[in-house]
Write a protein that holds these residues in place. Structure first.
Motif, mmCIF file in Angstrom:
data_model
loop_
_atom_site.group_PDB
_atom_site.id
_atom_site.type_symbol
_atom_site.label_atom_id
_atom_site.label_comp_id
_atom_site.label_asym_id
_atom_site.label_seq_id
_atom_site.Cartn_x
_atom_site.Cartn_y
_atom_site.Cartn_z
ATOM 1 N N TRP A 108 13.665 -20.518 1.930
ATOM 2 C CA TRP A 108 13.375 -19.191 1.377
ATOM 3 C C TRP A 108 11.888 -18.954 1.136
ATOM 4 C CZ3 TRP A 108 17.556 -16.635 -2.170
ATOM 5 C CH2 TRP A 108 18.766 -16.599 -1.488
ATOM 6 N N TYR A 109 11.041 -19.887 1.541
ATOM 7 C CA TYR A 109 9.602 -19.658 1.349
ATOM 8 C C TYR A 109 9.109 -18.492 2.211
ATOM 9 C CZ TYR A 109 9.785 -24.351 -0.740
ATOM 10 O OH TYR A 109 10.102 -25.453 -1.510
ATOM 11 N N GLY A 110 9.710 -18.358 3.412
ATOM 12 C CA GLY A 110 9.321 -17.244 4.290
ATOM 13 C C GLY A 110 9.671 -15.917 3.650
ATOM 14 N N THR A 111 10.898 -15.824 3.143
ATOM 15 C CA THR A 111 11.336 -14.581 2.483
ATOM 16 C C THR A 111 10.451 -14.281 1.268
ATOM 17 O OG1 THR A 111 13.600 -15.076 3.169
ATOM 18 C CG2 THR A 111 13.331 -13.450 1.419
ATOM 19 N N GLU A 112 10.213 -15.292 0.453
ATOM 20 C CA GLU A 112 9.382 -15.088 -0.748
ATOM 21 C C GLU A 112 7.964 -14.661 -0.367
ATOM 22 O OE1 GLU A 112 9.415 -18.353 -3.520
ATOM 23 O OE2 GLU A 112 11.585 -18.365 -3.651
ATOM 24 N N SER A 113 7.439 -15.260 0.700
ATOM 25 C CA SER A 113 6.064 -14.925 1.122
ATOM 26 C C SER A 113 5.958 -13.478 1.566
ATOM 27 C CB SER A 113 5.619 -15.823 2.285
ATOM 28 O OG SER A 113 5.634 -17.156 1.893
ATOM 29 N N ILE A 114 6.978 -13.028 2.307
ATOM 30 C CA ILE A 114 6.906 -11.637 2.774
ATOM 31 C C ILE A 114 7.054 -10.684 1.589
ATOM 32 C CG2 ILE A 114 7.884 -9.899 4.315
ATOM 33 C CD1 ILE A 114 8.743 -12.200 6.149
ATOM 34 N N LYS A 115 7.943 -11.027 0.672
ATOM 35 C CA LYS A 115 8.085 -10.160 -0.514
ATOM 36 C C LYS A 115 6.775 -10.094 -1.293
ATOM 37 C CE LYS A 115 13.038 -10.277 -1.273
ATOM 38 N NZ LYS A 115 14.153 -10.806 -2.068
ATOM 39 N N LEU A 116 6.100 -11.223 -1.379
ATOM 40 C CA LEU A 116 4.832 -11.246 -2.120
ATOM 41 C C LEU A 116 3.743 -10.445 -1.396
ATOM 42 C CD1 LEU A 116 3.388 -12.266 -4.633
ATOM 43 C CD2 LEU A 116 2.921 -14.413 -3.465
ATOM 44 N N ILE A 117 3.728 -10.545 -0.064
ATOM 45 C CA ILE A 117 2.682 -9.785 0.652
ATOM 46 C C ILE A 117 3.011 -8.300 0.614
ATOM 47 C CG2 ILE A 117 3.409 -9.736 3.111
ATOM 48 C CD1 ILE A 117 0.196 -10.911 3.125
ATOM 49 N N LEU A 118 4.299 -7.965 0.545
ATOM 50 C CA LEU A 118 4.662 -6.550 0.421
ATOM 51 C C LEU A 118 4.209 -6.006 -0.940
ATOM 52 C CD1 LEU A 118 8.217 -6.354 2.075
ATOM 53 C CD2 LEU A 118 6.034 -5.690 3.055
ATOM 54 N N LYS A 119 4.295 -6.854 -1.959
ATOM 55 C CA LYS A 119 3.833 -6.464 -3.303
ATOM 56 C C LYS A 119 2.312 -6.217 -3.270
ATOM 57 C CE LYS A 119 3.836 -8.648 -7.873
ATOM 58 N NZ LYS A 119 3.859 -7.525 -8.789
ATOM 59 N N TYR A 120 1.608 -7.123 -2.601
ATOM 60 C CA TYR A 120 0.151 -6.971 -2.465
ATOM 61 C C TYR A 120 -0.171 -5.696 -1.690
ATOM 62 C CZ TYR A 120 -4.463 -8.043 -0.427
ATOM 63 O OH TYR A 120 -5.759 -7.994 -0.003
ATOM 64 N N TRP A 121 0.570 -5.501 -0.606
ATOM 65 C CA TRP A 121 0.400 -4.303 0.220
ATOM 66 C C TRP A 121 0.590 -3.044 -0.609
ATOM 67 C CZ3 TRP A 121 5.437 -2.048 1.927
ATOM 68 C CH2 TRP A 121 5.284 -0.831 2.571
ATOM 69 N N PHE A 122 1.677 -3.073 -1.401
ATOM 70 C CA PHE A 122 2.064 -1.881 -2.133
ATOM 71 C C PHE A 122 1.138 -1.619 -3.321
ATOM 72 C CE2 PHE A 122 4.864 0.109 -5.349
ATOM 73 C CZ PHE A 122 5.077 1.297 -4.680
ATOM 74 N N GLU A 123 0.813 -2.716 -4.045
ATOM 75 C CA GLU A 123 0.066 -2.525 -5.291
ATOM 76 C C GLU A 123 -1.439 -2.518 -5.097
ATOM 77 O OE1 GLU A 123 1.477 -5.421 -8.084
ATOM 78 O OE2 GLU A 123 3.440 -4.463 -8.233
ATOM 79 N N VAL A 124 -1.931 -3.208 -4.080
ATOM 80 C CA VAL A 124 -3.386 -3.321 -3.921
ATOM 81 C C VAL A 124 -3.894 -2.426 -2.792
ATOM 82 C CG1 VAL A 124 -5.307 -4.924 -3.532
ATOM 83 C CG2 VAL A 124 -3.286 -5.690 -4.792
ATOM 84 N N LEU A 125 -3.279 -2.553 -1.619
ATOM 85 C CA LEU A 125 -3.826 -1.847 -0.461
ATOM 86 C C LEU A 125 -3.325 -0.412 -0.344
ATOM 87 C CD1 LEU A 125 -3.449 -4.646 2.238
ATOM 88 C CD2 LEU A 125 -5.494 -4.089 0.944
ATOM 89 N N TRP A 126 -2.103 -0.214 -0.812
ATOM 90 C CA TRP A 126 -1.452 1.087 -0.721
ATOM 91 C C TRP A 126 -1.489 1.668 0.697
ATOM 92 C CZ3 TRP A 126 2.499 3.094 -2.500
ATOM 93 C CH2 TRP A 126 2.764 4.461 -2.399
ATOM 94 N N LEU A 127 -0.901 0.909 1.598
ATOM 95 C CA LEU A 127 -0.763 1.377 2.981
ATOM 96 C C LEU A 127 0.542 2.153 3.124
ATOM 97 C CD1 LEU A 127 -1.691 -1.943 4.797
ATOM 98 C CD2 LEU A 127 -3.200 -0.010 4.365
ATOM 99 N N ASN A 128 0.628 2.925 4.186
ATOM 100 C CA ASN A 128 1.858 3.672 4.460
ATOM 101 C C ASN A 128 2.852 2.851 5.268
ATOM 102 O OD1 ASN A 128 3.594 5.982 4.797
ATOM 103 N ND2 ASN A 128 2.796 6.145 6.881
ATOM 104 N N LYS A 129 2.330 2.027 6.194
ATOM 105 C CA LYS A 129 3.237 1.395 7.150
ATOM 106 C C LYS A 129 2.758 0.008 7.551
ATOM 107 C CE LYS A 129 3.375 2.655 11.641
ATOM 108 N NZ LYS A 129 3.779 3.280 12.909
ATOM 109 N N ILE A 130 3.712 -0.905 7.767
ATOM 110 C CA ILE A 130 3.400 -2.216 8.348
ATOM 111 C C ILE A 130 4.323 -2.449 9.538
ATOM 112 C CG2 ILE A 130 3.399 -4.715 7.978
ATOM 113 C CD1 ILE A 130 2.778 -4.214 5.076
ATOM 114 N N ASN A 131 3.754 -2.972 10.613
ATOM 115 C CA ASN A 131 4.513 -3.323 11.817
ATOM 116 C C ASN A 131 4.520 -4.829 12.004
ATOM 117 O OD1 ASN A 131 3.198 -0.546 12.664
ATOM 118 N ND2 ASN A 131 5.027 -0.907 13.888
#
Ligand SMILES: CC(C)(COP(=O)(O)OP(=O)(O)OC[C@H]1O[C@@H](n2cnc3c(N)ncnc32)[C@H](O)[C@@H]1OP(=O)(O)O)[C@@H](O)C(=O)NCCC(=O)NCCS
Length: 181
Positions: A108-131
């Motif tokens: 589950w490290y892969g799942t946790e890592s993606i969730k964490l980067i999504l949090k960073y994306w959402f809270e810090v970068l505030w992007l609209n989309k990731i591919n």
């Protein structure tokens, strides 16, 4: 030496890449099973100098946010995750994730890592989309991406050749609105 933790969640942290990681990369990347998941890398012999060059490029590239994935209990780096091709004008980026340490896969490290980067994306970068992109036989990666709300948006037929067979490349995307809901 103590690693510099940037973000932490559950069992993993994101730590700053360091030159000492190059030794591990060199060991793990010259494994064809691992390479088989990684698009154009497959079948290549990778030199330590290649990774040293890559490290320097990434270090200076402001459109690339690269984190090493660190397992808190084991106190070790298992490999990396990055948001690259960051485009602040159009508010989008691409995602790469790889756990090169085979003993650390499917914990589950892969799942946790993606969730964490999504949090960073959402809270810090505030992007609209990731591919992101993966090869169709990589069912484990597909499962993880679907679990964290990515949806298939595009497919290129017969992009990759492995063991005498052609496979499609599948593209997925996630929008800020999906994350919010
Ligand atoms: C893909 C990768 C990032 C996933 O991370 P991970 O930590 O191994 O995966 P997780 O443990 O978080 O989740 C794996 C899920 O896939 C499932 N799975 C494993 N093999 C599967 C298969 N053949 N078919 C369907 N699902 C599968 C597991 O059961 C688990 O689902 P669950 O959470 O419902 O139990 C990691 O395995 C990896 O880096 N692999 C090598 C490089 C790679 O493929 N990178 C991605 C390139 S696009």
């Amino acid at each position: 030496m103590e690693r510099i933790k940037i973000l932490e969640w559950k069992n993993i942290s994101f730590v700053v890449p360091e030159k000492q990681d190059i030794e591990l990369w060199y060991k793990w990347i010259n494994d064809f099973e691992t390479q088989s998941y990684l698009g154009s890398m497959y079948g290549n012999i990778i030199f330590k100098e290649d990774e040293e060059e890559y490290y320097e490029i990434v270090r200076k590239d402001k459109t690339n946010k690269l984190f090493m994935i660190y397992v808190n209990d084991d106190k070790k780096v298992i490999w990396n995750i990055n948001l690259f091709k960051l485009d602040f004008f159009n508010r989008k980026a691409e995602l790469w994730v790889a756990i090169f340490d085979k003993n650390s896969r499917e914990k589950w490290y892969g799942t946790e890592s993606i969730k964490l980067i999504l949090k960073y994306w959402f809270e810090v970068l505030w992007l609209n989309k990731i591919n992101l992109r993966f090869i169709e036989f990589n069912k484990r990666a597909q499962k993880v991406y679907e679990k964290v709300w990515f949806k298939e948006c595009w497919r290129l037929k017969q992009e990759s050749f492995r063991n005498w067979k052609f496979y499609d490349d599948i593209y997925m995307e996630i929008f800020a609105r999906d994350f919010l809901s």
